[in-house]
Design an enzyme around this catalytic site. Structure first.
Site, short mmCIF file in Angstrom:
data_model
loop_
_atom_site.label_atom_id
_atom_site.label_comp_id
_atom_site.label_asym_id
_atom_site.label_seq_id
_atom_site.Cartn_x
_atom_site.Cartn_y
_atom_site.Cartn_z
N LYS A 162 27.44 32.95 28.83
CA LYS A 162 28.64 32.17 28.51
C LYS A 162 28.30 30.69 28.27
CE LYS A 162 30.85 33.05 32.44
NZ LYS A 162 29.97 33.96 33.17
N ARG A 209 39.40 33.59 35.55
CA ARG A 209 38.56 34.67 36.05
C ARG A 209 39.38 35.69 36.83
NH1 ARG A 209 33.18 31.72 36.37
NH2 ARG A 209 31.64 33.23 37.03
N ARG A 228 16.44 33.38 35.72
CA ARG A 228 17.17 32.17 35.31
C ARG A 228 16.71 30.96 36.11
NH1 ARG A 228 23.59 31.75 34.48
NH2 ARG A 228 23.79 32.23 36.70
N ARG A 286 19.30 28.90 41.07
CA ARG A 286 20.59 28.73 41.74
C ARG A 286 20.65 29.62 42.98
NH1 ARG A 286 25.29 29.25 37.26
NH2 ARG A 286 26.19 30.51 38.90
N ARG A 339 28.46 39.45 42.81
CA ARG A 339 29.17 38.76 41.72
C ARG A 339 29.55 39.74 40.61
NH1 ARG A 339 25.23 34.16 40.13
NH2 ARG A 339 26.91 33.39 38.81
P1 AMP Z 1 29.48 30.43 37.07
O1 AMP Z 1 28.60 29.23 36.97
O2 AMP Z 1 30.54 30.47 36.00
O3 AMP Z 1 28.70 31.70 37.16
O4 AMP Z 1 30.29 30.28 38.45
C1 AMP Z 1 29.60 30.25 39.70
C2 AMP Z 1 30.57 30.55 40.83
O5 AMP Z 1 31.61 29.56 40.86
C3 AMP Z 1 31.30 31.89 40.73
O6 AMP Z 1 30.53 32.97 41.22
C4 AMP Z 1 32.53 31.60 41.59
O7 AMP Z 1 32.22 31.65 42.98
C5 AMP Z 1 32.84 30.16 41.24
N1 AMP Z 1 33.77 30.07 40.09
C6 AMP Z 1 33.52 29.59 38.84
N2 AMP Z 1 34.61 29.67 38.06
C7 AMP Z 1 35.58 30.20 38.83
C8 AMP Z 1 36.94 30.55 38.61
N3 AMP Z 1 37.53 30.39 37.41
N4 AMP Z 1 37.64 31.08 39.64
C9 AMP Z 1 37.09 31.25 40.86
N5 AMP Z 1 35.81 30.97 41.13
C10 AMP Z 1 35.05 30.45 40.13
#
Ligand code: AMP
Length: 212
Positions: free
Chosen positions: A13, A88, A123, A155, A166
């Site tokens: 993404k 999400r 990653r 990360r 996840r």
């Molecule tokens: P990402 O970098 O998009 O993979 O997001 C990392 C983490 O941030 C996710 O696993 C969630 O714990 C949190 N997160 C990111 N975006 C959202 C969202 N829209 N709603 C809830 N948690 C989020």
């Protein structure tokens, strides 16, 4: 153009958001990046978010909805935006509708779970926001960011057991959004391919029909 990009963790993404942002000259915002910044700063919001993020769960809807509401009302978004990782969940999508935000297209990048697990283990990210993969998108110098020269790191939530959690969260809570947006005629699905450039070509082609 107001665009949402969705996909499992590690589907690409962020990478595709960067490409679209550069091509269409619209800002891309990642709720994940915003939350990680809050965790780093040690704010109250960051402390609450960290527990959920480390457990591979979603941060409560009201927290992310608040962040996004502020961002979308800023001047930066007046000519369009890309939402990377928001909404999400169905309540988040409904909150976006309730804000009166018009979405033009929702891009879903599709990658099988086994590929996701393989990708996440390789990653490496940088504090500047750049993201690499040791095999598929290696930096010029191993362990060093091409953009800013800082040391790359893994990360915390890319640990194997967190990735599985996840993925479960994605399938249970986020994937139903595909039906939600398909019913509105907004969903476009693209397969995430091995080479970033191949996925980008498919993404641009799929989105071309939405360009003004
Ligand atoms: P990402 O970098 O998009 O993979 O997001 C990392 C983490 O941030 C996710 O696993 C969630 O714990 C949190 N997160 C990111 N975006 C959202 C969202 N829209 N709603 C809830 N948690 C989020």
């Amino acid at each position: 153009m107001n665009l949402i990009i969705m996909g499992a963790p590690g589907a690409g993404k962020g990478t595709q958001s960067e490409k679209i942002s550069a091509k269409w000259n619209i800002p891309s915002v990642s709720t994940g990046d915003m939350l990680r910044a809050a965790v780093k700063e040690g704010t109250e919001l960051g402390k609450k978010a960290k527990t959920c993020m480390d457990a591979g769960q979603l941060v409560p809807d009201e927290i992310v909805i608040g962040i996004i509401k502020d961002y979308l009302s800023s001047d930066k978004c007046k000519d369009g935006f890309i939402l990377d990782g928001f909404p999400r969940s169905i309540p988040q999508a409904e909150a976006l509708d309730a804000m009166g935000v018009k979405i033009d297209a929702v891009l879903s990048i599709e990658v099988p779970d086994e590929k996701i697990v393989e990708r996440m283990s390789g990653r490496r990210v940088c504090t500047c926001g750049a993201s690499y993969h040791v095999a598929y998108k290696a930096p010029k110098v191993a362990g060093i960011c091409d953009s800013c020269g800082s040391a790359l790191y893994t990360r915390d939530d890319d640990a194997a057991e967190t990735v599985l959690k996840r993925l479960e969260t994605y399938h249970n809570t986020t994937e139903p959004l595909k039906d939600f947006y398909a019913a509105k005629g907004l969903l476009v699905c693209v397969a995430g391919r091995e080479e970033v450039k191949d996925t980008t070509a498919d993404v641009m082609n799929a989105l071309s029909k939405f360009e003004a």
